[in-house]
Design a protein around this motif. Structure first.
Motif, PDB file in Angstrom:
ATOM      1  N   PHE A  48       0.841  -1.195   0.000  1.00 41.27           N
ATOM      2  CA  PHE A  48       0.000   0.000   0.000  1.00 41.27           C
ATOM      3  C   PHE A  48       0.880   1.252   0.000  1.00 41.27           C
ATOM      4  N   PHE A  49       1.878   1.269   0.879  1.00 40.55           N
ATOM      5  CA  PHE A  49       2.764   2.428   0.961  1.00 40.55           C
ATOM      6  C   PHE A  49       3.529   2.631  -0.341  1.00 40.55           C
ATOM      7  N   ASN A  57       4.742  10.589  -5.452  1.00 36.01           N
ATOM      8  CA  ASN A  57       6.161  10.981  -5.528  1.00 36.01           C
ATOM      9  C   ASN A  57       6.666  11.625  -4.240  1.00 36.01           C
ATOM     10  N   ILE A  58       6.077  11.254  -3.116  1.00 36.29           N
ATOM     11  CA  ILE A  58       6.559  11.806  -1.849  1.00 36.29           C
ATOM     12  C   ILE A  58       7.748  10.993  -1.356  1.00 36.29           C
TER      13      ILE A  58
END
Length: 109
Positions: A48-49, A57-58
């Motif tokens: 999920f992450f 794009n973090i």
């Protein structure tokens, strides 16, 4: 049966307001949710992450994403979540106030 909260359209409208342009609709949100669930079912929380990281794009680690998720989920209300995010230095006070205004304007429609 009446809905107990905002719809996907409401959420899409809020995102679009905050972005200042139309970037998402309820169909796109459906696709995002479907892919996020797929990542979770295939690889657990890490999947999920990974999906969220690729989507946004973090540059956050799984640990940081989990901390952020725990803050938001554990807060209880959007106002409390924003306060926690400001206190933990995840977002600025100005950004939190902007989000609060946008959420408030959504509720007055």
């Amino acid at each position: 049966m009446a809905s107990s909260g905002p719809t996907k359209k409401d959420f899409a409208d809020l995102i679009n307001q905050m972005m200042g342009q139309n970037v998402v609709n309820s169909q796109l949100l459906d696709q995002v949710l479907k892919e996020a669930k797929k990542g979770y079912h295939q690889q657990g929380l890490e999947g999920f992450f990974e999906y969220i990281r690729n989507l946004t794009n973090i540059p956050l680690s799984n640990t940081e994403l989990k901390q952020l998720m725990d803050i938001v989920i554990g807060a209880g209300t959007p106002d409390q979540a924003l306060n926690h995010l400001v206190n933990q230095k995840w977002i600025s006070k100005d950004k939190a106030e902007t989000i609060e205004r946008k959420i408030g304007s959504q509720g007055k429609r």
